[in-house]
Design an enzyme around this catalytic site. Structure first.
Site, PDB file in Angstrom:
ATOM      1  N   ASP B 124      46.350  -8.043  -5.345  1.00 34.02           N
ATOM      2  CA  ASP B 124      45.914  -9.491  -5.097  1.00 34.02           C
ATOM      3  C   ASP B 124      44.462  -9.534  -5.555  1.00 34.02           C
ATOM      4  OD1 ASP B 124      46.361 -12.077  -5.039  1.00 34.02           O
ATOM      5  OD2 ASP B 124      46.481 -11.960  -2.738  1.00 34.02           O
ATOM      6  N   TYR B 126      40.841 -11.981  -5.944  1.00 36.99           N
ATOM      7  CA  TYR B 126      40.071 -13.011  -5.338  1.00 36.99           C
ATOM      8  C   TYR B 126      39.215 -13.812  -6.397  1.00 36.99           C
ATOM      9  CZ  TYR B 126      37.201 -14.072  -0.975  1.00 36.99           C
ATOM     10  OH  TYR B 126      36.553 -14.532  -0.060  1.00 36.99           O
ATOM     11  N   HIS B 131      37.426 -20.715  -4.230  1.00 37.28           N
ATOM     12  CA  HIS B 131      37.858 -20.432  -3.211  1.00 37.28           C
ATOM     13  C   HIS B 131      37.197 -19.215  -2.275  1.00 37.28           C
ATOM     14  CE1 HIS B 131      40.901 -18.418  -0.375  1.00 37.28           C
ATOM     15  NE2 HIS B 131      40.624 -17.418  -0.952  1.00 37.28           N
ATOM     16  N   ARG B 140      30.748 -17.608   7.127  1.00 33.75           N
ATOM     17  CA  ARG B 140      29.478 -17.399   7.680  1.00 33.75           C
ATOM     18  C   ARG B 140      28.713 -18.590   7.285  1.00 33.75           C
ATOM     19  NH1 ARG B 140      31.812 -13.307   4.601  1.00 33.75           N
ATOM     20  NH2 ARG B 140      30.815 -14.278   2.596  1.00 33.75           N
ATOM     21  N   GLU B 198      48.783 -19.339   0.426  1.00 36.40           N
ATOM     22  CA  GLU B 198      47.765 -19.359  -0.604  1.00 36.40           C
ATOM     23  C   GLU B 198      48.579 -19.641  -1.878  1.00 36.40           C
ATOM     24  OE1 GLU B 198      45.581 -15.702  -0.378  1.00 36.40           O
ATOM     25  OE2 GLU B 198      44.308 -16.578   1.333  1.00 36.40           O
ATOM     26  N   GLU B 200      48.624 -19.182  -5.963  1.00 39.37           N
ATOM     27  CA  GLU B 200      48.519 -18.179  -6.810  1.00 39.37           C
ATOM     28  C   GLU B 200      49.216 -18.156  -8.153  1.00 39.37           C
ATOM     29  OE1 GLU B 200      47.472 -14.539  -5.189  1.00 39.37           O
ATOM     30  OE2 GLU B 200      46.683 -15.257  -3.158  1.00 39.37           O
ATOM     31  N   ASP B 232      50.897 -16.336  -1.384  1.00 41.16           N
ATOM     32  CA  ASP B 232      50.666 -15.320  -0.459  1.00 41.16           C
ATOM     33  C   ASP B 232      50.443 -15.762   1.010  1.00 41.16           C
ATOM     34  OD1 ASP B 232      49.584 -12.867  -0.053  1.00 41.16           O
ATOM     35  OD2 ASP B 232      47.545 -13.482  -0.209  1.00 41.16           O
ATOM     36  N   ARG B 236      46.170 -15.898   9.338  1.00 43.90           N
ATOM     37  CA  ARG B 236      44.372 -15.996   9.593  1.00 43.90           C
ATOM     38  C   ARG B 236      44.135 -15.101  10.664  1.00 43.90           C
ATOM     39  NH1 ARG B 236      43.567 -16.345   4.329  1.00 43.90           N
ATOM     40  NH2 ARG B 236      44.169 -18.381   3.268  1.00 43.90           N
ATOM     41  N   GLN B 239      44.663 -11.512  10.444  1.00 44.12           N
ATOM     42  CA  GLN B 239      43.773 -11.142   9.252  1.00 44.12           C
ATOM     43  C   GLN B 239      42.473 -11.056   9.748  1.00 44.12           C
ATOM     44  OE1 GLN B 239      43.767 -13.698   5.895  1.00 44.12           O
ATOM     45  NE2 GLN B 239      42.366 -12.486   4.862  1.00 44.12           N
ATOM     46  N   LYS B 252      48.927 -10.376   5.824  1.00 47.84           N
ATOM     47  CA  LYS B 252      49.337 -10.444   4.614  1.00 47.84           C
ATOM     48  C   LYS B 252      50.817  -9.887   4.229  1.00 47.84           C
ATOM     49  CE  LYS B 252      45.621 -12.462   2.477  1.00 47.84           C
ATOM     50  NZ  LYS B 252      45.401 -13.526   1.977  1.00 47.84           N
ATOM     51  N   THR B 256      55.436 -12.109   0.722  1.00 46.78           N
ATOM     52  CA  THR B 256      54.738 -12.934  -0.404  1.00 46.78           C
ATOM     53  C   THR B 256      55.915 -13.460  -1.125  1.00 46.78           C
ATOM     54  OG1 THR B 256      53.275 -11.057  -0.606  1.00 46.78           O
ATOM     55  CG2 THR B 256      53.358 -12.326  -2.463  1.00 46.78           C
ATOM     56  N   THR B 343      44.152 -17.119  -4.125  1.00 47.13           N
ATOM     57  CA  THR B 343      44.049 -18.308  -4.167  1.00 47.13           C
ATOM     58  C   THR B 343      43.238 -19.163  -5.208  1.00 47.13           C
ATOM     59  OG1 THR B 343      44.250 -17.987  -1.469  1.00 47.13           O
ATOM     60  CG2 THR B 343      43.715 -20.318  -2.470  1.00 47.13           C
ATOM     61  N   GLU B 357      41.120 -23.724   3.678  1.00 48.50           N
ATOM     62  CA  GLU B 357      40.006 -24.603   2.952  1.00 48.50           C
ATOM     63  C   GLU B 357      40.382 -25.960   2.980  1.00 48.50           C
ATOM     64  OE1 GLU B 357      39.472 -22.672  -1.105  1.00 48.50           O
ATOM     65  OE2 GLU B 357      41.303 -21.690  -0.406  1.00 48.50           O
TER      66      GLU B 357
END
Lengths: 417, 417
Positions: B124, B126, B131, B140, B198, B200, B232, B236, B239, B252, B256, B343, B357
């Site tokens: 997978d 990113y 995203h 952050r 997610e 995808e 996916d 959270r 994770q 994860k 899937t 995603t 998100e």
């Protein structure tokens, strides 16, 4: 129960790591049948053709071995594993089976070993406290605590690439990739200049599980067939640049070497020890794992010179805990899943299971016995991991080896773009 | 070349997403042959039994479809893919084949779809800038730069669990695991309370490659057969606690979901667009990827209410770049490898492809049309991802859907330890 003794005609020296205490399984072909793979069992310095032996002596299980790899036997489950091991022990310790077996034995140095089973999913853990501590100190020397906050609560792990797992003896090409030179903020592309090994022990799943349901640690020996050695080759420069935030990828996925012999758990019952993690306050699914730590002495050599002797017995997380963790979210097991320990490192410097630790991030070369020394692997270097475990009555249980030679980056003749 | 028109007797309405511009492949069984899987091709609202059709009309390729899944056809390579697609286009646009095909067609709503191919390795990526930026800002918020330093230099990716990839319609059990509550420094164990999806797009490898050698981006269409939709599923809380430092694992690996129809690349030739990354300074192996961005409109609904419409065309990294990156270290491809985009999120809030998100880390619920709203998925919720791509002459190329309903955590009756 006294350990049975191999028949005299087998000529297995006393104390041989492949006596009747071991009986590991693999896939081989020989000069007689180069195109036909057979399941083999190592006994002394010879390989017994189990595909042939089962047809003669255990026809009810012969189908398990006809494909020439362990896939069907793994799927057959723990009762079949016990039945076949009991059969092998009888056949190899009683003279009456000599005529049936003699022509099915081949010198081990005359066979070609293949990948013993089809790898389904590959998971690698990070289960050595010393290794995780070393890596934390090397990368974050200023941090007060080298371990991440989760480390003592769960066996940290991640998925690796199953399709590039190769059997011992397969050459490994130096990978290319992006890396960021120290002091630069722009990456360069080229062959890895920080190629490393990782000394690990791997565990092979036989019995599958149902998706959505957990596999308790107490069922470890129902699901896991046995153990092998693993070299999780690592390109530290590629890994360092790519891993933020989703973890290692191309720094690992180019190749993983496993030993050709899978040692059944039944051969490791005398090696069981208590894991350090069991002395701590753990979630119930990890606390209830039994003493599945294993007293295995590992050894890694570069070009024939031993550079470290990592002791598996010191691992913080044991394989029953890894299995329980791997499935606690309902992830199912398949026949041929492989999960590995992560680098095994003991407390002493000469017990560290990777060059990044042995050279402390590349600062000081490790002695290779010929005066040349190594900070990282060079083209042509051969890395060999071997191991034995504690067996019954002072015997040692052999693992064979996980061997690989480093080839130059591809394309070797043309240089790189 | 004019787009062929399906025969009148097939009753495919003009503008149907499964007209002759699409012709996706899958694996199905029907009430007539419940135990026998067949390869199917979607045409309009019906499924053509390609296993049967090839036996009658293309016997030289019939072997590719006899196992009832796409494995052999994927391995047959791009010349075979072109030959079969050309055959299908002819058969379905010329009346003379009616008698051969008519009894091989079944209504799509009367068949059971299965996993279309055996998944080898699952990677997978990113690859959506929006995203990755959103996730960086959520986790952050104080950082000046939400993206990691490597993000614009390479498609960040990692390996996922191949054994828990399921076909659309398979229920997904809420996973259990460890998570650390906000403000605590000790984890708790229990069912995930931050279950997410997610949105995808996945890419299916047909032609394998040689270990140690790179696959250039320019060879994308030789190696990759087609595309499907991917959910996916992500926990959270699990994770977030586990991912330091090796990336996502149990958050994860529980499930899937992929769509049952694999849309061949040949059906996506009108959807190709330039990726934003190609306007930047890239390593040569990533710069030479061609315009394999794809104009695909995705949509995700919770319990029938659309919550987002992510546009795939905005993806920073295209699938040819992902393929080149995946193999740049010499990692080999196998038949059935699946790699997904990560995603897909567009710039607008209603184009974000995950709840983390859409709810900005769980701060504000997303509207579900019935007044209840969702921050995270609840037991019983059904998530459906659908998509169409730009096709020739204004047509749309359909993908089918990736659908899954959330089951309560296991064991549902007993509560949790």
């Amino acid at each position: 129960m006294a350990l049975p003794i191999p028949c005299d005609w087998l000529e297995v020296p006393q104390g041989h790591p492949f006596g009747l205490q071991t009986l590991p399984y693999g896939s081989f072909s020989s000069l007689h049948h180069p195109a036909r793979r057979r399941v083999g069992v190592r006994i002394g310095d010879r390989v017994l053709d189990l595909t042939g032996a089962a047809e003669r002596l255990l026809p009810g299980r012969a189908e398990d071995f006809r494909d020439g790899n362990l896939d069907r036997f793994l799927a057959a489950g723990d009762a079949a594993w016990a039945q076949v091991r009991a059969g092998l022990t009888t056949w190899l310790s009683q003279d009456q089976f000599r005529s049936a077996l003699e022509e099915l034995l081949t010198p081990a140095d005359g066979v070609t070993m293949h990948l013993p089973f089809t790898v389904a999913d590959y998971v690698d853990f990070y289960a050595s406290e010393q290794h995780a501590t070393n890596v934390g100190k090397i990368f974050r020397p200023a941090a007060a605590e080298p371990l991440a906050p989760n480390w003592r609560h769960l066996p940290v792990g991640y998925h690796g690439r199953a399709g590039t797992i190769v059997v011992s003896g397969t050459p490994v090409r130096r990978p290319c990739g992006q890396a960021r030179p120290a002091g630069s903020d722009w990456p360069v592309f080229g062959p890895s200049s920080r190629l490393d090994f990782e000394v690990e022990v791997g565990f092979v799943v036989g019995t599958e599980s149902v998706m959505g349901e957990r596999v308790p640690a107490a069922r470890f020996a129902e699901h896991v067939f046995g153990a092998c050695l693993v070299n999780d080759w690592s390109a530290r420069d590629i890994q360092g640049w790519e891993s933020m935030p989703l973890g290692p990828f191309l720094g690992k996925s180019f190749a993983t070497t496993i030993s050709p012999w899978v040692v059944p758990l039944a051969a490791l019952s005398h090696a069981r020890v208590m894991s350090p993690s069991l002395r701590t306050d753990l979630a119930p699914y990890l606390a209830d794992s039994g003493d599945w730590g294993l007293d295995i002495d590992l050894e890694v050599a570069i070009n024939g010179h031993v550079v470290a002797r990592p002791p598996y017995r010191t691992q913080y997380w044991n394989p029953a805990q890894m299995l329980a963790h791997l499935t606690v979210n309902g992830a199912s097991l398949r026949v041929g899943d492989l999960f590995a320990s992560g680098t095994v490192s003991g407390q002493e410097r000469d017990q560290f299971g990777s060059l990044i630790e042995l050279t402390w991030g590349g600062e000081s070369p490790v002695d290779t016995g010929d005066g040349s020394g190594r900070t990282w692997l060079e083209d042509g270097d051969e890395v060999v991991i071997t191991a034995t475990a504690s067996g019954p009555q002072g015997s040692r249980v052999g693992f064979g080896d996980a061997r690989g030679q480093v080839l130059p980056a591809w394309p070797p003749e043309a240089g790189l773009p």
